[in-house]
Design a protein around this motif. Structure first.
Motif, short mmCIF file in Angstrom:
data_model
loop_
_atom_site.label_atom_id
_atom_site.label_comp_id
_atom_site.label_asym_id
_atom_site.label_seq_id
_atom_site.Cartn_x
_atom_site.Cartn_y
_atom_site.Cartn_z
N GLY A 203 -7.41 -4.00 8.94
CA GLY A 203 -6.85 -4.65 7.76
C GLY A 203 -5.62 -3.99 7.17
N LEU B 274 -2.96 4.78 1.19
CA LEU B 274 -3.64 3.48 1.28
C LEU B 274 -4.19 3.02 -0.05
N ARG B 275 -3.49 3.34 -1.12
CA ARG B 275 -3.85 2.75 -2.41
C ARG B 275 -2.92 1.58 -2.64
N PHE B 276 -3.41 0.58 -3.39
CA PHE B 276 -2.57 -0.59 -3.62
C PHE B 276 -1.36 -0.20 -4.46
N GLU C 276 1.10 5.64 0.87
CA GLU C 276 0.74 6.42 2.05
C GLU C 276 -0.74 6.75 2.09
N LEU D 65 0.86 -1.18 0.00
CA LEU D 65 0.00 0.00 0.00
C LEU D 65 0.90 1.23 0.00
N ARG E 182 2.96 1.54 4.65
CA ARG E 182 1.65 0.92 4.87
C ARG E 182 1.57 -0.39 4.11
N THR F 146 -1.06 -4.34 3.80
CA THR F 146 -2.23 -5.08 4.26
C THR F 146 -1.79 -6.20 5.19
#
Lengths: 162, 744
Positions: free
Chosen positions: B62, B20-22, B18, B16, B79, B81
């Motif tokens: 998550g 929170l995108r893949f 910063e 991820l 970040r 998962t």
């Protein structure tokens, strides 16, 4: 609106310190570090009902709507929420490895493309008539906001698991 | 890119960014620096490690976060998962080691066990692949689930073979009558039409033969159906018991994630459907196939050309069956799942009927059921739409085929290639032939239904318990009852419930677990009972990891008294002897006496033979609890677990139960969970938990003197104010100034 006016109107003030943590100063001057904003209904009503809680989980303030907060504070809360909340929304199912589980799903989400393993059909939960919550094998949740509004190919793939 | 004297210590992948995108990325730890890059961009960012640096790891919903701090300043944040958590966790542990001593020999820094390259979890020496990733990569079960039923059919091979022979005979017998119509037509009726008198002897012989074949077909058909129904019933029963036995061995985690109604419908109706399929539909199908093969052989032997024309529609029908098969199967799978849903509504509502009635929500629940049924109807309607077209189409095709045979036959008769008798025999055969095809096409739906059922059954059978029985269990000597928790972590879904907990409990010691609700007390108890397995760390009993012990053998050493005692339907004596069915009546009475249950049991009209449980004698909460204490006493466990045993009763009853418990606790390693601290007055040590971590350990007096977390809890209860420290701060409420509708 100057900072003192904010304290008067809303009873607290927010700021960010060097370690990147949110600091909450109450009207009476009490200071809490590492305050976390939490949505009360992250799925059904994300724009209504926020709480500011301490790192220990105690509620400091309740905000009915984010829009009611003055500008600098609202941005801080927005930023903090963005860094904390993780519920990718599935926009498209690109491919599923098999219709029997465990099955590897390749999806496009609002947070970019992802691949995950679905352990069983039971990991797809119906939250309401159209909303689905998919849990992958490591416990990450994915949301399907309205499965009827996915494109035809995705719907057809998803349908086989419902 | 590594400097001289620099070695790579650990690598963790991140997935991820910063926001929170893949996005793929990696963090690498050397003995000098921390390096990272995101999304394949080639530049590595680097941070030389110094003593002020610290890595902090946390996760929420998550997504995990690894933060690099220098003092109080945030330098970097990564970040990822939860799937990547183990690798990241390993790395942050190694980081602490490196910071302490950067020049520790790299060999010493190598982990003792091989580590999975994908997730960083340790791979046990016996396994070739990582247990964590291996489970992910597991291939889906083969869709040919019906063939897997062979495992259950195997024990009945002999009877199945007999059934097959009988089927063969019965089918052959039914094919004789049309054959006899040929001589009847050509040698009796047609010559009579031309003025030749009827040969009574020939007619009598032919009719006798006809009757004999019909009679044989009747007898053989009867025997065949009986034998095969017998076998399929047994297969169905085996399937049901095997599935149920397997289900009982699955961990609590499995039951936590399923709904009762769904499991009940799987074991009940799915197995029944499979049984019906085997005994009726599959049998019919086999007969049909035989019949078609034999008929085809007879037809070809009589007249190859006419036979060809007769068999012409066959490929079309086969193609149609194939076409519809796929759609139908998914349809039927859907129907099954919807049935589960209907059952779930019932299973939710009936046990909770008191709540439903108390809140006057009968009509709401009825609506929910109607909704589930409506869904059921909708799904069924869609399946039936396909299905309803299918059957008439087959009939249409067969009738057309019949016309073709008529036309071709008459033409052949006119040219004297065949006799009228041959044509009538053909028409008689294909009349049967095509009806068989029609009924054969029905097998598609039954097969799909049974396959869907088998899939759902095998889903249970294929599920491996998450608390696996060890391959070579360590023999369990008489337990002394020493329990050691070593750095245990436990995660329920994506929520960490227990975080790095260490605790040693001596044999015979009584430990009281204290803390707010949600602090992990009950989870800890579940872990010690091995209802779940720890995510990390180990639980040792007498120095042996409980995962290496046989589950039933280990659990037989544990006595468990729960907050809500569950009594099974049966007599009180049976309920007390639940854990030791061979206990004598004297044992039962002794246990009941020690549990202070003897006297109230004797006051019941049927004493120890009174029926309890569902629809049985109603007992008070305290009485039920004392029965469950007697149950635990009877198995004489080394380890005793009291999970809020007195929480649901009043103080007077609690005193009675307490007396019973004092008998139970004596000499056993006891772990007691209680909200009411007064219950734990006899505990040797109290363990105060907060959010999955131990905050304080010690005897009551010592903890009171320390004036820490326990002191506050105790004070709060003494003042009879729950969780007073939570009330220090009154939340401020910002009213919604523009709230439309104003929910407050």
């Amino acid at each position: 609106m100057n900072a003192d006016a904010v304290v008067q109107a809303f009873g607290f003030r927010l700021s960010r310190n060097a370690s990147g943590r949110l600091v909450f100063t109450s009207a009476t001057g009490e200071v809490f570090e590492g305050v976390v904003p939490v949505r009360a209904f992250p799925i059904t009503s994300p724009e209504e009902g926020f709480a500011l809680v301490t790192a220990e989980g105690r509620e400091l303030a309740w905000i009915a709507r984010l829009a009611d907060l003055p500008e600098p504070d609202r941005l801080l809360v927005d930023e903090e929420l963005a860094a904390r909340e993780f519920l990718p929304e599935i926009r498209r199912l690109v491919q599923v490895s098999s219709f029997a589980t465990p099955s590897t799903w390749t999806v496009e989400t609002d947070r970019g493309p992802s691949v995950f393993v679905l352990k069983g059909e039971d990991d797809i939960r119906r939250l309401s008539h159209s909303m689905l919550l998919v849990t992958d094998s490591s416990g990450v949740h994915y949301l399907v906001r309205d499965h009827a509004r996915l494109d035809r190919a995705s719907r057809r793939l998803l349908d086989r698991f419902l | 890119m590594l400097a001289s004297g620099e070695t790579l210590v650990a690598v963790a992948e991140t997935d991820l960014d910063e926001r929170l995108r893949f996005a793929t990325g990696a963090v690498a730890l050397t003995n000098r620096r921390l390096l990272s890059r995101v999304n394949g961009d080639d530049a590595w960012r680097e941070w030389p490690i110094d003593a002020s640096m610290e890595l902090r790891l946390r996760d929420h919903a998550g997504a995990g976060s690894l933060d690099l701090f220098a003092g109080d300043r945030l330098l970097a944040r990564w970040r990822f998962t939860l799937g990547r958590l183990p690798a990241v966790q390993k790395m942050s542990e190694r980081f602490a080691e490196v910071r302490r001593d950067p020049d520790a020999s790299p060999a010493a820094a190598e982990p003792s066990a091989p580590v999975c390259g994908r997730c960083g979890a340790e791979v046990p020496p016996d396994d070739e692949e990582c247990p964590r990733c291996g489970a992910d990569a597991e291939s889906p079960p083969s869709p040919r689930n019906l063939f897997r039923l062979w495992r259950f059919a195997q024990p009945y091979r002999a009877r199945l073979a007999l059934g097959f022979v009988l089927t063969l005979g019965a089918t052959a017998a039914t094919l004789v009558p049309p054959y006899l119509t040929m001589p009847l037509m050509d040698r009796v009726l047609i010559p009579y039409g031309k003025g030749v008198p009827i040969d009574v002897g020939l007619v009598a012989t032919l009719l006798a033969a006809l009757f004999a074949s019909v009679f044989a077909a009747w007898g053989l058909g009867w025997a065949r159906t009986y034998v095969l129904a017998l076998v399929s019933e047994r297969i169905g029963a085996d399937l049901r018991t095997t599935t149920y036995e397997h289900l009982l061995r699955l961990s609590l985690e499995y039951f936590g994630g399923r709904r009762t109604g769904d499991l009940m419908s799987r074991i009940g109706s799915e197995t029944d459907r499979i049984c019906l399929f085997l005994s009726l539909h599959l049998l019919d199908f086999a007969t049909d196939v035989l019949m078609i093969a034999m008929t085809a052989a007879i037809l070809i032997s009589i007249d190859p050309w006419l036979a060809m024309v007769t068999l012409l529609p066959l490929p079309f029908i086969a193609w149609m069956i194939h076409l519809v098969r796929d759609r139908l199967r998914h349809g039927f799978e859907k129907v099954d799942r919807v049935w589960g849903e209907v059952n779930n509504v019932l299973a939710d509502t009936i046990p909770g009927i008191r709540v439903v009635k108390a809140f006057a929500q009968e009509s709401r629940e009825a609506g929910r059921f109607r909704e589930a049924n409506r869904h059921n109807l909708a799904v069924n309607d869609r399946v039936n739409l396909i299905w309803s077209v299918f059957s008439p189409t087959v009939t249409l095709l067969t009738e057309t085929g019949l016309l073709v045979v008529w036309a071709f036959g008459i033409w052949q008769v006119s040219r004297d290639h065949i006799t009228v008798g041959v044509l009538t025999a053909f028409l008689a055969y294909i009349g049967r032939f095509y009806t068989r095809l029609d009924s054969m096409s029905r097998i598609v739906s039954f097969t799909q239904k049974a396959a869907a059922g088998a899939k759902r059954i095998f889903e249970i059978l294929d599920h491996v318990s998450s608390v696996p029985e060890p391959a070579k269990p360590v023999a369990l000597p008489a337990l002394k009852g020493r329990i050691e928790l070593r750095g245990i972590h436990f995660r329920y879904g994506n929520r960490a419930v227990v975080k790095g907990l260490d605790l040693a409990i001596e044999p015979g010691e009584m430990i009281g677990l204290v803390g707010h609700s949600g602090s992990g007390k009950s989870t800890l108890v579940n872990l010690i009972c091995r209802f779940y397995d720890v995510s990390e760390g180990a639980i040792l009993v007498d120095g042996v990891d409980i995962r290496s012990l046989s589950v039933p053998a280990y659990r037989s050493n544990i006595g468990l008294v729960l907050q809500e005692p569950f009594l099974f339907f049966g007599t009180i004596a049976e309920n007390i002897a639940y854990g030791r069915p061979d206990a004598t009546r004297a044992d039962i009475v002794a246990a009941a006496r020690a549990a202070h249950a003897h006297e109230f049991i004797l006051r019941l009209p049927h004493g120890y033979d009174s029926l309890v449980g569902e629809r049985g004698q109603s007992l008070s909460g305290g009485e039920r609890q004392r029965i469950s204490i007697a149950r635990a006493l009877l198995i004489d466990p080394r380890i005793l677990i009291l999970d809020e045993a007195t929480s649901s009763v009043d103080t007077q009853t609690e005193k009675e139960i307490q007396k019973a418990l004092d008998n139970l606790v004596r000499g056993r390693t006891t772990i007691a969970v209680a909200h009411r601290l007064s219950t734990l007055r006899r505990a040797d040590r109290l363990v105060v938990l907060d959010r999955g971590e131990v905050v304080e350990v010690g005897p009551h007096d010592e903890l009171m003197a320390r004036e820490g977390a326990y002191f506050r809890l105790y004070q709060a209860q003494a003042r009879n104010v729950d969780e007073s420290d939570d009330d220090r701060w009154t939340p401020q409420v910002i009213p919604a100034t523009r709230a439309a509708g104003g929910g407050a």
